[in-house]
Design an enzyme around this catalytic site. Sequence first.
Site, PDB file in Angstrom:
ATOM      1  CE1 TYR A  93      -3.749   2.479   0.769  1.00 32.84           C
ATOM      2  CE2 TYR A  93      -2.298   3.322   2.488  1.00 32.84           C
ATOM      3  CZ  TYR A  93      -3.430   3.445   1.698  1.00 32.84           C
ATOM      4  OH  TYR A  93      -4.241   4.551   1.852  1.00 32.84           O
ATOM      5  CG  ASP A 122       5.684   3.384   1.345  1.00 32.82           C
ATOM      6  OD1 ASP A 122       5.885   3.887   2.471  1.00 32.82           O
ATOM      7  OD2 ASP A 122       4.561   3.354   0.819  1.00 32.82           O
ATOM      8  CE  LYS A 131       1.059   4.502   8.424  1.00 35.89           C
ATOM      9  NZ  LYS A 131      -0.337   4.445   8.727  1.00 35.89           N
TER      10      LYS A 131
HETATM   11  N1  PMP Z   1       2.747   3.858   2.600  1.00 34.09           N
HETATM   12  C1  PMP Z   1       2.556   2.922   3.529  1.00 34.09           C
HETATM   13  C2  PMP Z   1       3.489   1.752   3.585  1.00 34.09           C
HETATM   14  C3  PMP Z   1       1.536   3.061   4.467  1.00 34.09           C
HETATM   15  O1  PMP Z   1       1.345   2.117   5.394  1.00 34.09           O
HETATM   16  C4  PMP Z   1       0.698   4.196   4.404  1.00 34.09           C
HETATM   17  C5  PMP Z   1      -0.426   4.412   5.389  1.00 34.09           C
HETATM   18  N2  PMP Z   1      -0.909   3.311   6.032  1.00 34.09           N
HETATM   19  C6  PMP Z   1       0.938   5.138   3.400  1.00 34.09           C
HETATM   20  C7  PMP Z   1       1.986   4.945   2.523  1.00 34.09           C
HETATM   21  C8  PMP Z   1       0.092   6.362   3.271  1.00 34.09           C
HETATM   22  O2  PMP Z   1       0.362   7.236   4.312  1.00 34.09           O
HETATM   23  P1  PMP Z   1      -0.724   8.323   4.783  1.00 34.09           P
HETATM   24  O3  PMP Z   1      -1.871   7.563   5.343  1.00 34.09           O
HETATM   25  O4  PMP Z   1       0.011   9.153   5.787  1.00 34.09           O
HETATM   26  O5  PMP Z   1      -1.081   9.115   3.574  1.00 34.09           O
END
Ligand code: PMP
Length: 432
Positions: A145, A245, A273
């Site tokens: 994701y 990521d 995060k």
């Molecule tokens: N990349 C990863 C691996 C994530 O887990 C998430 C959010 N769960 C995101 C991108 C997107 O981040 P945000 O919710 O802060 O937009």
Amino acid sequence: MHLNTFDRSRARMAAASEVLAGGVSSNFRLGISPTPLVIRDAKGPYVIDADGNRLIDYYLGMGPMLLGHDPETVIDAVRAQLEHGILYAAQTEIEIEAARLVCEIVPCAERVRFGSSGTEVIQAAIRLARAVTGKQVIVKFEGHYHGWLDNVHWSVSPSEQTCGPLEKPSKVAGTRGQDALAGEHIAVLPWNDLALVRARVAKGDVAAVLMEPAMCNTGAIEPGEGYLEGVRAACSEAGAVLIFDEVITGFRLSAGGAQGLFGVKPDLAAFGKAIGSGFPVAALAGRADLMSLFGTGEVLHGGTYNAHPVAMAATVATLNELAKGEVYRSIDKRGRLLMGEIGEILRAARIPARVQGFPSIFHVSFGTTNPIRTFRDTFALDRKRYVRFTTELIQRGVRALERGAWFVSAAHDDAVISRTLDAVLASARAVS
Ligand code: PMP
């Protein structure tokens, strides 16, 4: 034994649904059993809901609250920053300090740009990779994701019926309303299969390979032996940009994230995060020669709230705390204990289950005892029974994600772990 009830949350969710679509502001908060919660307070390892239930929290805001829910140094820093106004549309000393800390701590970070969410800094990384290489294709992996936008929300959780052959997965749209053309330059591969990545980048049209360096959105899956190194080499050889990521893994698996833990440096890495202890902050970090295209203005990256002073104050306080190392020692000890004991309890209750991952983010899967190595291994899981288990847990004061992930913070001390395990034992009995 007293079991928590959630009547007030239920009632407030009914009120919420009259003004918020579905009663929530993110689809990931929909449909939680026994009800989506209304939270009114959070302290240390706990959240306190509208019914007054004090719940040991393993959601941790979906990951950010690595220091627990009310880290004093972060809150003090934010309060102090608020004395100096709110937003200036200019640089701040605290932003320079935050960037300096990221460059010091994160192996690939020579330059940084701040944003407000993981979703948007991933977009910045993709744009930069295309600009640098002059190529279009982005390789992404099944089950990974990278935010909710049209160009990356492909094959994030395809069904067994739609996912296609393993070596050539179908590109499955994640939502109605998605721009079909936004997937034109996306190539989906299964993760942890080096030969397939090598073959795909060798075609010469790949701008970037984008991955969670440890797969934390579906299971908590480690990269196979030599996989990250192999992808690194393949990208270097083909002139493709390697993007990690690290929105979940960053500052969580180690201070240097997954790249620090596994010793493989990407060209660019996205963080979010845990970097800001729950304030809306994200960062793109990477090679100076690539990031310089933002610096010259050739590649656009903007945002009214980028490097928001309050978020920067939270970031500096968080990174200074993490740099001391104690947080990782504590989480390592407690997380390992929790993983081991949960595994034991489930075995004793004769519930086929697999506990795997990292002390700071692990996954409990029902329905198999085999290692989960790929996204497709998760088709075999008994999700319904796991939701019954988390429903039992929350009634006993433990809030864990229904998809199986457990986030552990530095505020989860021995007493909290022990109370968690009592609830796990009773809940395992209830669903066995
Ligand atoms: N990349 C990863 C691996 C994530 O887990 C998430 C959010 N769960 C995101 C991108 C997107 O981040 P945000 O919710 O802060 O937009």
